[in-house]
Design a protein around this motif. Structure first.
Motif, PDB file in Angstrom:
ATOM      1  N   LEU A  89       0.895  -1.241   0.051  1.00  0.00           N
ATOM      2  CA  LEU A  89      -0.179  -0.119  -0.075  1.00  0.00           C
ATOM      3  C   LEU A  89       0.948   1.410   0.044  1.00  0.00           C
ATOM      4  CD1 LEU A  89      -2.961  -0.649   2.628  1.00  0.00           C
ATOM      5  CD2 LEU A  89      -3.057  -0.209   0.178  1.00  0.00           C
ATOM      6  N   PRO A  90       0.381   2.288  -0.687  1.00  0.00           N
ATOM      7  CA  PRO A  90       1.168   3.670  -0.650  1.00  0.00           C
ATOM      8  C   PRO A  90       1.381   4.125   0.711  1.00  0.00           C
ATOM      9  CG  PRO A  90      -1.123   3.999  -1.702  1.00  0.00           C
ATOM     10  CD  PRO A  90      -0.557   2.302  -1.369  1.00  0.00           C
ATOM     11  N   GLY A  91       2.635   4.710   1.193  1.00  0.00           N
ATOM     12  CA  GLY A  91       2.741   5.187   2.413  1.00  0.00           C
ATOM     13  C   GLY A  91       1.821   6.172   2.949  1.00  0.00           C
ATOM     14  N   ASP A  92       1.188   7.026   2.023  1.00  0.00           N
ATOM     15  CA  ASP A  92       0.454   8.093   2.537  1.00  0.00           C
ATOM     16  C   ASP A  92      -1.017   7.927   2.439  1.00  0.00           C
ATOM     17  OD1 ASP A  92      -0.002   7.797  -0.280  1.00  0.00           O
ATOM     18  OD2 ASP A  92       0.309   9.775  -1.008  1.00  0.00           O
ATOM     19  N   ILE A  93      -1.337   6.637   2.486  1.00  0.00           N
ATOM     20  CA  ILE A  93      -2.801   6.153   2.428  1.00  0.00           C
ATOM     21  C   ILE A  93      -3.410   6.530   3.743  1.00  0.00           C
ATOM     22  CG2 ILE A  93      -1.969   3.933   3.809  1.00  0.00           C
ATOM     23  CD1 ILE A  93      -4.868   4.315   1.136  1.00  0.00           C
ATOM     24  N   PHE A  94      -2.666   6.848   4.811  1.00  0.00           N
ATOM     25  CA  PHE A  94      -3.228   7.239   6.046  1.00  0.00           C
ATOM     26  C   PHE A  94      -3.681   8.701   5.949  1.00  0.00           C
ATOM     27  CE2 PHE A  94       0.025   4.339   7.331  1.00  0.00           C
ATOM     28  CZ  PHE A  94      -0.382   3.640   7.720  1.00  0.00           C
ATOM     29  N   HIS A  95      -3.022   9.496   5.190  1.00  0.00           N
ATOM     30  CA  HIS A  95      -3.594  10.764   4.844  1.00  0.00           C
ATOM     31  C   HIS A  95      -5.065  10.582   4.284  1.00  0.00           C
ATOM     32  CE1 HIS A  95       0.008  12.857   6.203  1.00  0.00           C
ATOM     33  NE2 HIS A  95       0.726  11.802   5.480  1.00  0.00           N
ATOM     34  N   GLU A  96      -5.245   9.725   3.258  1.00  0.00           N
ATOM     35  CA  GLU A  96      -6.323   9.316   2.576  1.00  0.00           C
ATOM     36  C   GLU A  96      -7.688   8.994   3.462  1.00  0.00           C
ATOM     37  OE1 GLU A  96      -5.826   7.165  -0.799  1.00  0.00           O
ATOM     38  OE2 GLU A  96      -3.756   7.979  -1.472  1.00  0.00           O
ATOM     39  N   LEU A  97      -7.181   8.510   4.548  1.00  0.00           N
ATOM     40  CA  LEU A  97      -8.330   7.993   5.387  1.00  0.00           C
ATOM     41  C   LEU A  97      -8.902   8.968   6.432  1.00  0.00           C
ATOM     42  CD1 LEU A  97      -7.053   4.109   6.095  1.00  0.00           C
ATOM     43  CD2 LEU A  97      -8.785   5.009   4.669  1.00  0.00           C
ATOM     44  N   ARG A  98      -8.246   9.970   6.636  1.00  0.00           N
ATOM     45  CA  ARG A  98      -8.573  11.151   7.560  1.00  0.00           C
ATOM     46  C   ARG A  98     -10.012  11.524   7.293  1.00  0.00           C
ATOM     47  NH1 ARG A  98      -3.124  15.220   7.931  1.00  0.00           N
ATOM     48  NH2 ARG A  98      -1.692  13.689   8.856  1.00  0.00           N
ATOM     49  N   PRO A  99     -10.514  11.712   5.998  1.00  0.00           N
ATOM     50  CA  PRO A  99     -11.959  12.059   5.968  1.00  0.00           C
ATOM     51  C   PRO A  99     -12.950  11.177   6.269  1.00  0.00           C
ATOM     52  CG  PRO A  99     -10.447  13.114   4.069  1.00  0.00           C
ATOM     53  CD  PRO A  99      -9.821  12.038   5.049  1.00  0.00           C
ATOM     54  N   VAL A 100     -12.325  10.010   6.046  1.00  0.00           N
ATOM     55  CA  VAL A 100     -13.276   8.918   6.351  1.00  0.00           C
ATOM     56  C   VAL A 100     -13.612   8.465   7.775  1.00  0.00           C
ATOM     57  CG1 VAL A 100     -13.640   6.384   5.879  1.00  0.00           C
ATOM     58  CG2 VAL A 100     -12.405   7.911   4.259  1.00  0.00           C
ATOM     59  N   LEU A 101     -12.732   8.969   8.754  1.00  0.00           N
ATOM     60  CA  LEU A 101     -12.636   8.502  10.040  1.00  0.00           C
ATOM     61  C   LEU A 101     -14.153   9.151  10.788  1.00  0.00           C
ATOM     62  CD1 LEU A 101      -9.154   8.912  11.509  1.00  0.00           C
ATOM     63  CD2 LEU A 101     -10.476   6.872  10.389  1.00  0.00           C
ATOM     64  N   GLU A 102     -14.969   8.302  11.526  1.00  0.00           N
ATOM     65  CA  GLU A 102     -16.226   8.657  11.972  1.00  0.00           C
ATOM     66  C   GLU A 102     -15.954   8.803  13.522  1.00  0.00           C
ATOM     67  OE1 GLU A 102     -20.549   6.897  12.652  1.00  0.00           O
ATOM     68  OE2 GLU A 102     -19.923   6.955  10.389  1.00  0.00           O
ATOM     69  N   VAL A 103     -15.760   9.993  14.247  1.00  0.00           N
ATOM     70  CA  VAL A 103     -15.727  10.261  15.564  1.00  0.00           C
ATOM     71  C   VAL A 103     -16.860   9.619  16.117  1.00  0.00           C
ATOM     72  CG1 VAL A 103     -15.251  11.609  17.286  1.00  0.00           C
ATOM     73  CG2 VAL A 103     -13.872  11.994  15.192  1.00  0.00           C
ATOM     74  N   THR A 104     -16.859   9.038  17.410  1.00  0.00           N
ATOM     75  CA  THR A 104     -18.005   8.417  17.996  1.00  0.00           C
ATOM     76  C   THR A 104     -18.729   9.448  18.636  1.00  0.00           C
ATOM     77  OG1 THR A 104     -16.856   6.341  18.732  1.00  0.00           O
ATOM     78  CG2 THR A 104     -18.584   6.996  19.852  1.00  0.00           C
ATOM     79  N   ASN A 105     -20.135   9.231  18.635  1.00  0.00           N
ATOM     80  CA  ASN A 105     -21.057  10.188  19.197  1.00  0.00           C
ATOM     81  C   ASN A 105     -20.600  10.711  20.681  1.00  0.00           C
ATOM     82  OD1 ASN A 105     -23.419  12.001  19.540  1.00  0.00           O
ATOM     83  ND2 ASN A 105     -24.566  10.325  20.300  1.00  0.00           N
ATOM     84  N   GLY A 106     -20.513  11.988  21.022  1.00  0.00           N
ATOM     85  CA  GLY A 106     -20.323  12.330  22.128  1.00  0.00           C
ATOM     86  C   GLY A 106     -18.998  12.621  22.493  1.00  0.00           C
ATOM     87  N   VAL A 107     -17.909  12.107  21.545  1.00  0.00           N
ATOM     88  CA  VAL A 107     -16.667  12.381  22.125  1.00  0.00           C
ATOM     89  C   VAL A 107     -16.181  13.652  22.128  1.00  0.00           C
ATOM     90  CG1 VAL A 107     -14.241  11.834  21.130  1.00  0.00           C
ATOM     91  CG2 VAL A 107     -15.822  10.018  21.402  1.00  0.00           C
ATOM     92  N   ARG A 108     -16.432  14.523  21.183  1.00  0.00           N
ATOM     93  CA  ARG A 108     -16.187  16.007  21.262  1.00  0.00           C
ATOM     94  C   ARG A 108     -16.504  16.776  22.327  1.00  0.00           C
ATOM     95  NH1 ARG A 108     -13.791  17.142  16.300  1.00  0.00           N
ATOM     96  NH2 ARG A 108     -14.144  15.739  14.801  1.00  0.00           N
ATOM     97  N   PRO A 109     -18.043  16.729  22.622  1.00  0.00           N
ATOM     98  CA  PRO A 109     -18.144  17.477  23.920  1.00  0.00           C
ATOM     99  C   PRO A 109     -17.490  16.810  25.018  1.00  0.00           C
ATOM    100  CG  PRO A 109     -20.086  16.170  22.959  1.00  0.00           C
ATOM    101  CD  PRO A 109     -19.134  16.146  21.896  1.00  0.00           C
TER     102      PRO A 109
END
Length: 489
Positions: A328-348
């Motif tokens: 896999l290309p080494g910059d694949i992790f940058h491509e996954l950033r928009p896909v990450l779904e933060v669990t409900n309630g984590v930010r507050p």
């Protein structure tokens, strides 16, 4: 006439004697003379004056020294107010010590209770030849967040014993008064410490459900004294069959904790990342991006599932999955950033912890590039994860991992290291995770919380949260919904 007059002399006019006279003409001749004592009000001087001439038995007087009597507590009754003063749950007398147990009841409104008739799942083994049975969602109606009833060896092949129909259907889909009464009755069946005769309790409603006529959905109960530790430790009480049955009957999760100072004042909260801070498994996201071979995503997901159930050692399972990602290309992790779904309630939740001055950390068995980025986005103080090797020439993943794998042992070590660096006792550390590789970390902390976790983690953790918002963690610290709204504002 003279004789007659002599026989009945005319009576003289009334006159004041010398004892009745005073120097005041008005006082002597006024028509109304007030009594010696007021008719409607007796002052303290009058009462004391009367008592001097009265024989009073000391048995009839109950002196109030500021401490209410358990037998006859002082009672305040006014218009619209009726309040009895009692002190069973107040601070103990000087030199005394009271062990209190706090039970936080979470109504599982988002996870309706399963029918009491649960078919036994199909028996089978993992495709990789593991000796432990594995459970697939399609193989059984048993929900993945259900804790084992007795034995891990046979769970989930052993269905729960027969039990009555869901009681919350009868008494209300919330933490009803009957639910609280049932729990207190259950606690009264456990032996009390030596010298204790009565069980006292108090409760607070921490959260109301705005959608259901403002019924309580999170209730905190304080029971004093706690069951005798000589008979049943807190760890065993959490796994007790009666507690498990109560949760099933009333569709609630019960979190039991000692009512200590550290319960209300945590100073470090440590999170797992995959399926905890975010809803996905990063390595599965990586595998899903690879189309050749077509079955790679399924193979990686199977290894992940078996590792989370504890069937495989996490270290070896992780290396096996990383090998599948070679090329896999080494910059694949940058491509996954928009896909990450933060669990409900984590930010507050993290915003509230920050305002309280609580340090935070994420210890992930995933990949450091994504973990560090997410920690920066959420404002987390510490971030640790695995660092994969990227070929400098081709710029692609080699399938190797640099340094030690951040598995269960390493997570525990990192938690202790961070606590020591910050000067925080382990009693004031909280660890939140969902997989078997989080158990050692959760055991080292003062409180280990299983978040929508696998069955084994549900049973082993200090507390379980199976809601739809990680903000529920604050209720375990004793915060009310009103206070939480102030923290996250």
């Amino acid at each position: 006439m003279a004789e007659e007059a002599g026989s009945s002399p005319r009576q003289g006019r009334p006159s004041m004697s010398a004892a009745m006279r005073s120097s005041s003409f008005l006082r002597e001749h006024q028509q109304y003379r007030p009594p010696h004592k007021p008719e409607n009000h007796y002052g303290i001087d009058t009462v004391v004056e009367d008592l001097q001439a009265t024989s009073v038995s000391p048995r009839g007087i109950s002196h109030f020294k500021g401490v209410p009597s358990p037998e006859n507590p002082p009672k305040i009754v006014e218009s619209g107010l009726s309040h009895e003063l009692s002190h069973p749950n107040c601070t103990p007398r000087p030199g005394a010590h009271t062990d209190r147990l706090v039970a936080t009841l979470f109504y599982r409104s988002s996870a309706p209770r399963v029918s009491n008739v649960i078919p036994s799942p199909k028996q089978g083994t993992s495709p990789q030849g593991s000796r432990s049975p594995s459970l697939r969602a399609a193989d059984s109606d048993i929900p993945p967040t259900m804790a084992p009833s007795s034995s891990l060896d046979t769970f989930p092949l052993e269905p729960p014993a027969a039990e009555p129909e869901p009681l919350d259907h009868l008494y209300g889909s919330f933490v009803s008064p009957m639910c609280i009464a049932s729990f207190l009755h259950l606690m009264s069946t456990f032996p009390l410490p030596a010298g204790s005769t009565d069980l006292t309790s108090a409760h607070r409603c921490l959260k109301l459900d705005a959608k259901q006529d403002h019924h309580p959905v999170v209730v905190e109960l304080t029971v004093s004294p706690a069951p005798s530790v000589d008979y049943l430790s807190l760890a065993d009480l959490r796994k007790h069959e009666l507690i498990y049955r109560f949760e099933r009957e009333w569709n609630v999760d019960v979190a039991l904790r000692d009512d200590s100072l550290w319960r209300r004042y945590p100073r470090l909260v440590v999170f797992d990342m995959d399926s905890t801070l975010i809803t996905q498994e990063v390595i599965d996201l990586l595998a899903a991006t690879i189309k050749d071979p077509p079955d790679l995503a399924a193979r990686v997901a199977d290894i992940t599932h078996r590792a989370m159930l504890g069937e495989l050692e996490f270290d070896s399972a992780f290396r096996e999955r990383v090998k599948l990602l070679t090329g896999l290309p080494g910059d694949i992790f940058h491509e996954l950033r928009p896909v990450l779904e933060v669990t409900n309630g984590v930010r507050p939740l993290l915003r509230a912890l920050k305002r309280l001055g609580i340090k935070t950390a994420v210890l992930s068995g995933g990949f450091l590039p994504l973990t560090s980025w997410l920690a920066g986005e959420l404002g987390i103080d510490y971030a640790h994860a695995n660092e994969v090797v990227v070929d400098e020439v081709t710029g692609r993943l080699t399938g190797d991992v640099k340094g030690r794998i951040v598995g269960k042992e390493r997570k525990r070590e990192l938690l202790i290291e961070i606590a020591e660096k910050e000067g925080i006792p382990l009693e004031q550390v909280v660890a939140v995770g969902d997989g078997a590789n989080d158990l050692l970390m959760m055991d080292a902390a003062g409180l280990g919380v299983a978040w929508n976790a696998k069955p084994r983690v549900q049973m082993e953790a200090s507390a379980r949260l199976n809601g739809d918002s990680l903000l529920d963690l604050l209720y375990l610290f004793g915060f009310t919904d009103e206070e939480i709204q102030q923290l996250i504002a």
